[in-house]
Scaffold this active site. Sequence first.
Site, mmCIF file in Angstrom:
data_model
loop_
_atom_site.group_PDB
_atom_site.id
_atom_site.type_symbol
_atom_site.label_atom_id
_atom_site.label_comp_id
_atom_site.label_asym_id
_atom_site.label_seq_id
_atom_site.Cartn_x
_atom_site.Cartn_y
_atom_site.Cartn_z
ATOM 1 N N GLY A 38 42.853 -7.414 45.568
ATOM 2 C CA GLY A 38 43.963 -7.030 44.702
ATOM 3 C C GLY A 38 44.779 -5.887 45.285
ATOM 4 O O GLY A 38 44.690 -5.586 46.471
ATOM 5 N N HIS A 44 49.127 -9.540 51.793
ATOM 6 C CA HIS A 44 48.482 -10.559 50.961
ATOM 7 C C HIS A 44 49.452 -11.714 50.674
ATOM 8 O O HIS A 44 49.067 -12.882 50.686
ATOM 9 C CB HIS A 44 48.050 -9.972 49.618
#
Length: 288
Positions: A38, A44
């Site tokens: 996260g 990402h």
Amino acid sequence: MADGRGELQVLDDPDQVRSAVRAARRQGKRVGCVPTMGALHEGHLSLIRAARAECDFVVVTIFVNPTQFGPNEDFDKYPRPLEADLAACRKEGVDVVFHPAVEAMYPAGSKTFVEVEGLSTIWEGACRPGHFRGVATIVTKLLNVTEPDVAYFGQKDYQQQLLIRQMCRDLLLPVRIRVCPTVREPDGLAMSSRNAYLSPEERRSALALSQALFLARDRLAQGERDLPAIRQAMRDHLESQPNVRVDYVTICHPETLEELEEPLPRMVALVAARVNETRLIDNLLLET
Ligand code: AMP
């Protein structure tokens, strides 16, 4: 939706994720998985976009894995901006976010861990004992739950992707591993969730990691072949910055990570350093 894509499903139950993935596969969909902790950034998102481009059903896992953190590391303070992460996943057309509780991934009384010999005890593994055992274990569990055709990892964590590829080969896991290039800030700093810890002054010092790597690339491009001298120049550059302490600087074989004395056609430079309390890593593939 007009493009035939559904709403983002946010699931914390491994069985529900497995059902959703199996339903997608029954429809002939190719499944991609992007494991993350996260605090999503462009690095990402590049993995998610690669998965989106190559697969029909994309699962992003968001799990800050306690077993890969040492006792004095940043597990508690690791950023967890879940709402922003979900918004980013929605925008990227992700199908499922798997966001389990620790107890779901490590049922009470868990006693089984995955160890990859060799690669897990050098460089990053030597600085962070137990780290790669935690990584190998959680990645195995996440692949078991999400059963992807393809799983996506970043070159940013160079030793990690080598270890995961080795593990999938050794355990005959039916998944293809894709490694995507490191995404950098315009000035060269590799994107990392831990960059959020840096003050403006620390951010300036942190730039020395990528600069040291580019220095090695430039020296090789100019014909320099003395690897110990290049390593020393990289280290000197890092140590010339305020509040930087080097963990390791090396130029090694791109598969075994054995440190090299003589150049090869393909090599990898790895650096790890602390800027005050923030530990950062970076790497660059080098060619001669
Ligand atoms: P993390 O959330 O730090 O565990 O990272 C999840 C995945 O994203 C790992 O496969 C990382 O290698 C990858 N990743 C992290 N930062 C970057 C980056 N700057 N560029 C490309 N991939 C990245």
